[in-house]
Design a protein around this motif. Sequence first.
Motif, mmCIF file in Angstrom:
data_model
loop_
_atom_site.group_PDB
_atom_site.id
_atom_site.type_symbol
_atom_site.label_atom_id
_atom_site.label_comp_id
_atom_site.label_asym_id
_atom_site.label_seq_id
_atom_site.Cartn_x
_atom_site.Cartn_y
_atom_site.Cartn_z
ATOM 1 N N ALA A 304 0.832 -1.203 0.000
ATOM 2 C CA ALA A 304 0.000 0.000 0.000
ATOM 3 C C ALA A 304 0.864 1.249 0.000
ATOM 4 O O ALA A 304 1.864 1.328 0.713
ATOM 5 N N LEU A 305 0.468 2.218 -0.809
ATOM 6 C CA LEU A 305 1.116 3.528 -0.816
ATOM 7 C C LEU A 305 0.424 4.444 0.192
ATOM 8 O O LEU A 305 -0.652 4.124 0.699
ATOM 9 N N GLY A 306 1.048 5.583 0.430
ATOM 10 C CA GLY A 306 0.479 6.521 1.381
ATOM 11 C C GLY A 306 -0.888 7.042 0.980
ATOM 12 O O GLY A 306 -1.719 7.364 1.834
ATOM 13 N N ASP A 307 -1.170 7.123 -0.348
ATOM 14 C CA ASP A 307 -2.449 7.653 -0.814
ATOM 15 C C ASP A 307 -3.518 6.575 -0.966
ATOM 16 O O ASP A 307 -4.604 6.833 -1.477
ATOM 17 N N GLY A 308 -3.206 5.350 -0.547
ATOM 18 C CA GLY A 308 -4.193 4.279 -0.631
ATOM 19 C C GLY A 308 -4.064 3.403 -1.860
ATOM 20 O O GLY A 308 -4.651 2.321 -1.915
ATOM 21 N N ASN A 309 -3.323 3.849 -2.868
ATOM 22 C CA ASN A 309 -3.106 3.021 -4.045
ATOM 23 C C ASN A 309 -2.135 1.891 -3.729
ATOM 24 O O ASN A 309 -1.456 1.911 -2.703
ATOM 25 N N LEU A 310 -2.087 0.907 -4.603
ATOM 26 C CA LEU A 310 -1.185 -0.227 -4.422
ATOM 27 C C LEU A 310 -0.063 -0.183 -5.442
ATOM 28 O O LEU A 310 -0.252 0.293 -6.570
ATOM 29 N N ILE A 311 1.092 -0.664 -5.038
ATOM 30 C CA ILE A 311 2.228 -0.783 -5.936
ATOM 31 C C ILE A 311 2.883 -2.137 -5.666
ATOM 32 O O ILE A 311 2.662 -2.727 -4.601
ATOM 33 N N VAL A 312 3.643 -2.643 -6.626
ATOM 34 C CA VAL A 312 4.189 -4.003 -6.494
ATOM 35 C C VAL A 312 5.713 -3.966 -6.554
ATOM 36 O O VAL A 312 6.303 -4.151 -7.624
ATOM 37 N N PRO A 313 6.389 -3.723 -5.426
ATOM 38 C CA PRO A 313 7.857 -3.865 -5.401
ATOM 39 C C PRO A 313 8.237 -5.329 -5.531
ATOM 40 O O PRO A 313 7.428 -6.223 -5.249
ATOM 41 N N VAL A 314 9.472 -5.571 -5.956
ATOM 42 C CA VAL A 314 9.895 -6.929 -6.323
ATOM 43 C C VAL A 314 11.046 -7.398 -5.443
ATOM 44 O O VAL A 314 12.035 -6.682 -5.260
#
Length: 439
Positions: A304-314
Amino acid sequence: MAKFELKLPKMGESVAEATITSWLKEVGDTIEADEAVLEIATDKVDSEVPSEVDGVLVEKLFNVDDIVQVGQTIAIIETEASASSSTSTPKIEEVQQEVPKVAVAEVSKTVVAAQEVTAPVISSGDRFYSPLVKNIAKQENISQSELDAIPGTGKDGRLTKNDILGHLESRSSKPAAPAVVAPAQSNGVAEKSKKEEAPVIASGEDQIIEMTRMGKLIAHHMIESVQTSAHVQSFIEADVTKIWNWRKKVKDGFMKREGENLTFTPIFMEAVAKALRDFPMLNISVQGDKIIKRKHINLGMAAALGDGNLIVPVIKNADQLNLVGMTKQVNDLANRARENKLKPDDIQGGTYTVTNVGTFGSIMGTPIINQPQVGILALGAIRKMPAVIETPEGDFIGIRYKMIMSHSYDHRVVNGALGGQFVKAVKDYLEAWDSNREI
């Protein structure tokens, strides 16, 4: 005094350009080496561009919202170092004298011919167009004359991104000219070449919210994935009671020794990496009618990002990490994701993705595949549940910690047997956990 060219650095194997989101330094400001000069955004992640030298910012070559290609010079920094290379570089006048005039004329003709063929959008007179505006015009097939006619609301009448996007919206709302449709196949039904989206009508009390840049990118990525892959799911329930009790027993000592919080995520990631090693045909991607079998197991971890969106680190080479190394990787990527400090390389090269929907209280989910991968595993919430426990003395009902795992996979290349066997292998690794394991 010497002038240093600050260039947009390489930011991953698939990142070719970035958008400038803000300048952190102004012309005349003193800059130290490794100090951030500006912020940029790619189609994957936001980042900062630091200076490589000490000096003073003397020129900014791009504005906010401009698109810059990797390797392009963004700014000029004046340093105290002497320009040692100036003596070895021939002057422009000397080079021009060495080039035959006939060759120059031929090159000029070639350039003119190329310009006539490609007809790019150019800035003319007092009408300046930023690289971002030019890029939008190129993608939307806006001619030079049409672009020149759009009123600009920027400084000195400059055309902004919002101006051109507003023009595109008004253009698309106009009635389309009747298209000449070729006769259909044997059924005689004509098909439209492009389906227009129905406009959303808002009443006076409704609130219209503009999607964020990240939100638009995620939406596009999700739609593209659904249109690309044939999604199918397999579900399985895992008894993680041994893991629950083991973690409760060792987490405090692990924190004191390693300075890291031992969560369930690295434990699950370790099991997934082992299962991928057992079933390498899930560690693949599809390119046309070719299957690319990946050598390395790089696990994507939805965060989860600070703004609520999701990101996919590897997590790179996840199958080569022990549990301590996996924990450090998971915590580092999750923390930097929350603080918006991920680098472009941190989200590149994933071969399989895991998402923990249990974090939000969901007992299961049907995640969308992270292209160009062919599988994604959703981990549901761990719950106390009554279960039948088999023992040599007989069966009885007991309270167990259980979790549902949902495996979405690309049915073009992964059949139901392989998809089910893989998630069953993850379950088996979790349930066979050694309660006396030391780390």
